[in-house]
Design an enzyme around this catalytic site. Sequence first.
Site, PDB file in Angstrom:
ATOM      1  N   TYR A 217     -25.444   8.692 -25.854  1.00 39.51           N
ATOM      2  CA  TYR A 217     -25.966   7.423 -27.276  1.00 39.51           C
ATOM      3  C   TYR A 217     -26.338   8.059 -28.468  1.00 39.51           C
ATOM      4  O   TYR A 217     -25.318   7.584 -29.371  1.00 39.51           O
ATOM      5  CB  TYR A 217     -27.204   7.033 -26.777  1.00 39.51           C
ATOM      6  CG  TYR A 217     -28.627   6.261 -27.813  1.00 39.51           C
ATOM      7  CD1 TYR A 217     -28.038   4.956 -27.484  1.00 39.51           C
ATOM      8  CD2 TYR A 217     -29.283   6.885 -28.407  1.00 39.51           C
ATOM      9  CE1 TYR A 217     -28.557   4.328 -28.595  1.00 39.51           C
ATOM     10  CE2 TYR A 217     -30.356   5.962 -29.331  1.00 39.51           C
ATOM     11  CZ  TYR A 217     -29.967   4.629 -29.734  1.00 39.51           C
ATOM     12  OH  TYR A 217     -30.587   4.014 -30.433  1.00 39.51           O
TER      13      TYR A 217
ATOM     14  N   PHE B 141     -33.847  -6.735 -28.522  1.00 37.38           N
ATOM     15  CA  PHE B 141     -35.425  -6.912 -28.243  1.00 37.38           C
ATOM     16  C   PHE B 141     -35.351  -7.256 -30.062  1.00 37.38           C
ATOM     17  O   PHE B 141     -36.104  -8.475 -30.353  1.00 37.38           O
ATOM     18  CB  PHE B 141     -36.438  -5.220 -27.816  1.00 37.38           C
ATOM     19  CG  PHE B 141     -37.415  -4.719 -29.187  1.00 37.38           C
ATOM     20  CD1 PHE B 141     -38.698  -6.155 -29.478  1.00 37.38           C
ATOM     21  CD2 PHE B 141     -37.378  -3.879 -29.230  1.00 37.38           C
ATOM     22  CE1 PHE B 141     -39.407  -5.000 -29.461  1.00 37.38           C
ATOM     23  CE2 PHE B 141     -38.668  -3.563 -29.983  1.00 37.38           C
ATOM     24  CZ  PHE B 141     -39.500  -4.171 -30.275  1.00 37.38           C
TER      25      PHE B 141
ATOM     26  N   ASN C 203     -23.444  -9.545 -24.838  1.00 37.43           N
ATOM     27  CA  ASN C 203     -23.080  -9.483 -23.702  1.00 37.43           C
ATOM     28  C   ASN C 203     -24.161  -9.446 -22.329  1.00 37.43           C
ATOM     29  O   ASN C 203     -23.237  -9.177 -21.301  1.00 37.43           O
ATOM     30  CB  ASN C 203     -21.570  -8.382 -23.062  1.00 37.43           C
ATOM     31  CG  ASN C 203     -22.582  -7.076 -23.032  1.00 37.43           C
ATOM     32  OD1 ASN C 203     -23.375  -6.962 -23.672  1.00 37.43           O
ATOM     33  ND2 ASN C 203     -21.397  -6.423 -23.034  1.00 37.43           N
TER      34      ASN C 203
ATOM     35  N   TYR D 220     -14.844   3.017 -42.901  1.00 38.34           N
ATOM     36  CA  TYR D 220     -14.344   1.673 -43.861  1.00 38.34           C
ATOM     37  C   TYR D 220     -14.544   0.977 -44.904  1.00 38.34           C
ATOM     38  O   TYR D 220     -14.407   0.580 -45.549  1.00 38.34           O
ATOM     39  CB  TYR D 220     -15.348  -0.102 -42.453  1.00 38.34           C
ATOM     40  CG  TYR D 220     -13.997   0.265 -41.546  1.00 38.34           C
ATOM     41  CD1 TYR D 220     -13.345   1.043 -40.560  1.00 38.34           C
ATOM     42  CD2 TYR D 220     -13.117  -1.496 -41.142  1.00 38.34           C
ATOM     43  CE1 TYR D 220     -13.362   0.729 -39.621  1.00 38.34           C
ATOM     44  CE2 TYR D 220     -12.272  -0.707 -40.661  1.00 38.34           C
ATOM     45  CZ  TYR D 220     -12.384  -0.578 -39.351  1.00 38.34           C
ATOM     46  OH  TYR D 220     -11.099  -0.373 -38.414  1.00 38.34           O
TER      47      TYR D 220
ATOM     48  N   THR E 285     -28.532  -6.354 -21.177  1.00 36.73           N
ATOM     49  CA  THR E 285     -29.588  -4.919 -21.298  1.00 36.73           C
ATOM     50  C   THR E 285     -30.334  -5.600 -22.334  1.00 36.73           C
ATOM     51  O   THR E 285     -31.991  -6.410 -22.471  1.00 36.73           O
ATOM     52  CB  THR E 285     -30.549  -3.536 -22.532  1.00 36.73           C
ATOM     53  OG1 THR E 285     -29.382  -3.735 -23.561  1.00 36.73           O
ATOM     54  CG2 THR E 285     -29.569  -2.524 -22.159  1.00 36.73           C
ATOM     55  N   GLY E 286     -29.799  -6.785 -22.782  1.00 34.29           N
ATOM     56  CA  GLY E 286     -30.906  -8.146 -23.152  1.00 34.29           C
ATOM     57  C   GLY E 286     -31.069  -9.176 -22.156  1.00 34.29           C
ATOM     58  O   GLY E 286     -30.533  -9.521 -20.797  1.00 34.29           O
TER      59      GLY E 286
ATOM     60  N   SER F 292     -25.917  -2.110 -28.314  1.00 30.50           N
ATOM     61  CA  SER F 292     -25.850  -0.828 -28.060  1.00 30.50           C
ATOM     62  C   SER F 292     -27.241  -1.076 -26.850  1.00 30.50           C
ATOM     63  O   SER F 292     -28.031  -1.711 -27.480  1.00 30.50           O
ATOM     64  CB  SER F 292     -26.493   0.163 -28.477  1.00 30.50           C
ATOM     65  OG  SER F 292     -26.319   1.275 -28.451  1.00 30.50           O
TER      66      SER F 292
HETATM   67  P1  NAD Z   1     -32.083  -3.549 -26.406  1.00 36.20           P
HETATM   68  O1  NAD Z   1     -31.517  -2.935 -25.544  1.00 36.20           O
HETATM   69  O2  NAD Z   1     -33.368  -4.543 -26.351  1.00 36.20           O
HETATM   70  O3  NAD Z   1     -31.019  -4.824 -27.322  1.00 36.20           O
HETATM   71  C1  NAD Z   1     -29.374  -4.443 -27.765  1.00 36.20           C
HETATM   72  C2  NAD Z   1     -28.590  -5.349 -27.187  1.00 36.20           C
HETATM   73  O4  NAD Z   1     -27.185  -5.076 -27.751  1.00 36.20           O
HETATM   74  C3  NAD Z   1     -29.316  -6.395 -25.833  1.00 36.20           C
HETATM   75  O5  NAD Z   1     -28.960  -7.138 -25.505  1.00 36.20           O
HETATM   76  C4  NAD Z   1     -27.522  -6.161 -24.902  1.00 36.20           C
HETATM   77  O6  NAD Z   1     -27.045  -7.533 -24.128  1.00 36.20           O
HETATM   78  C5  NAD Z   1     -27.069  -6.251 -26.082  1.00 36.20           C
HETATM   79  N1  NAD Z   1     -25.476  -5.263 -25.961  1.00 36.20           N
HETATM   80  C6  NAD Z   1     -25.205  -4.078 -25.443  1.00 36.20           C
HETATM   81  N2  NAD Z   1     -23.796  -4.044 -25.674  1.00 36.20           N
HETATM   82  C7  NAD Z   1     -22.889  -4.451 -26.093  1.00 36.20           C
HETATM   83  C8  NAD Z   1     -22.186  -5.374 -25.944  1.00 36.20           C
HETATM   84  N3  NAD Z   1     -21.166  -4.136 -25.691  1.00 36.20           N
HETATM   85  N4  NAD Z   1     -21.748  -6.110 -26.564  1.00 36.20           N
HETATM   86  C9  NAD Z   1     -22.531  -7.062 -26.672  1.00 36.20           C
HETATM   87  N5  NAD Z   1     -23.842  -6.401 -26.821  1.00 36.20           N
HETATM   88  C10 NAD Z   1     -24.218  -6.126 -26.871  1.00 36.20           C
HETATM   89  O7  NAD Z   1     -32.206  -2.869 -27.597  1.00 36.20           O
HETATM   90  P2  NAD Z   1     -33.463  -2.251 -29.227  1.00 36.20           P
HETATM   91  O8  NAD Z   1     -34.675  -2.061 -28.669  1.00 36.20           O
HETATM   92  O9  NAD Z   1     -34.122  -4.218 -28.964  1.00 36.20           O
HETATM   93  O10 NAD Z   1     -32.543  -2.205 -30.294  1.00 36.20           O
HETATM   94  C11 NAD Z   1     -32.085  -2.646 -31.117  1.00 36.20           C
HETATM   95  C12 NAD Z   1     -31.055  -2.134 -31.700  1.00 36.20           C
HETATM   96  O11 NAD Z   1     -31.532  -1.198 -32.464  1.00 36.20           O
HETATM   97  C13 NAD Z   1     -29.983  -1.034 -31.069  1.00 36.20           C
HETATM   98  O12 NAD Z   1     -28.953  -0.224 -31.623  1.00 36.20           O
HETATM   99  C14 NAD Z   1     -30.592   0.906 -30.806  1.00 36.20           C
HETATM  100  O13 NAD Z   1     -29.613   1.595 -31.230  1.00 36.20           O
HETATM  101  C15 NAD Z   1     -31.244   0.446 -32.616  1.00 36.20           C
HETATM  102  N6  NAD Z   1     -32.396   1.298 -32.338  1.00 36.20           N
HETATM  103  C16 NAD Z   1     -33.919   0.760 -31.641  1.00 36.20           C
HETATM  104  C17 NAD Z   1     -35.170   1.428 -31.654  1.00 36.20           C
HETATM  105  C18 NAD Z   1     -35.621   1.065 -31.191  1.00 36.20           C
HETATM  106  O14 NAD Z   1     -37.051   1.689 -31.202  1.00 36.20           O
HETATM  107  N7  NAD Z   1     -36.017  -0.685 -30.351  1.00 36.20           N
HETATM  108  C19 NAD Z   1     -34.744   2.516 -32.222  1.00 36.20           C
HETATM  109  C20 NAD Z   1     -34.039   3.062 -33.280  1.00 36.20           C
HETATM  110  C21 NAD Z   1     -32.167   2.455 -32.937  1.00 36.20           C
END
Ligand code: NAD
Length: 312
Positions: free
Chosen positions: A145, A11, A32, A159, A35-36, A75
């Site tokens: 998480y 997202f 990968n 790092y 979840t995307g 993640s």
């Molecule tokens: P999302 O699940 O839509 O996107 C996460 C992406 O990471 C997905 O496309 C997934 O396939 C990819 N991914 C996961 N594990 C992987 C791996 N091992 N190798 C390669 N790709 C991998 O989630 P989002 O809402 O877009 O969140 C994006 C980031 O922002 C995350 O790290 C999340 O923890 C952080 N975040 C989001 C929110 C929110 O409200 N959306 C709040 C706090 C933090």
Amino acid sequence: MKYLVAGAAGFIGSHLCERLVEQGHEVAGVDNFITGDRRNLASLEGHARFRLVEHDVIEPLQWAGRLDGIYNLASPASPKDYLEHPIETLRVGSEGTRNLLELALRHGARFLLASTSECYGDPLEHPQVETYWGNVNPVGPRSCYDESKRYAEAVTMAYHRKHGVRTNIARIFNTYGPRMKLDDGRIVPAFVDQALRKRPMTVYGDGSQTRSFCYVSDLVEGLTRLAESDERDPVNLGNPAEMTVLAFAEKIRAMAGSSSEIEYHPLPQDDPQRRKPDIAKARRLLGWQPEVGLEDGLRRTMEYFRTKLRAG
Ligand code: NAD
Ligand code: UDP
């Protein structure tokens, strides 16, 4: 600049890739797809300055040539997703983050970690300031998480301290907008889907818990500004406009012109009672603050979900 965005097909990642390409940068998206969805990047398909690489970042990355910056968004992020994939979530925050830091070190690239307000757990201080250490249950269901992200912050700081990598840590608060998955269980897609389809709106607990919702374009602006800054300690990025979950359900129902009932369900274990970012630091250091109001952001998000639902 040449950027690598890990979690590009997610997202937030997909919006960030679009923004970086718009700004004239070259971007390699890595994902990968756990979840995307590659369809999130449809607007960049075939673009000369964008490519998508399928790779799991818990495995080391090979990269030939110049690399100026890495955004690590990889993640699972919704409670439903990380509860379904607890081991993958712990591994991507730990091994995945370290692999990307190694890559940054080898290439002299900047590194930004997408961390989270979950580092504060169920916070005892309100609103949450970056100096608060949090109240996290280390063995509860959300720990896969929370602790993964807390480790990711720690290894990022290590790092920087040990190797001088130019790092940034964004503590992201609840963010919403188009390209969230309809079925990812998070409050915005859940309530919008239920309201649009006139299904019962599933409020957990009595709905008195609070959240503060930031529209995705504001968040992306904050991330890009932070990545250009020299601030090494965590910076909160979110919208401080706080509301209860029940009021949020009622707002979405009214905006959708829906007749959905409110249906009460048990509160998930360790669900944080209150959450609101203190963004004084982001305002001061980055000159950043959210610009999109809740109604405006929800209207754009609902339009996206309406189209999705119409398309089946
Ligand atoms: P999302 O699940 O839509 O996107 C996460 C992406 O990471 C997905 O496309 C997934 O396939 C990819 N991914 C996961 N594990 C992987 C791996 N091992 N190798 C390669 N790709 C991998 O989630 P989002 O809402 O877009 O969140 C994006 C980031 O922002 C995350 O790290 C999340 O923890 C952080 N975040 C989001 C929110 C929110 O409200 N959306 C709040 C706090 C933090
Ligand atoms: N929530 C809810 N009904 C739902 C989904 C979520 O009442 O169908 C509540 C959830 O209990 C939490 C808040 O909405 O208090 C935000 O949940 P979300 O999963 O979006 O993200 P969180 O902030 O908990 O990570």
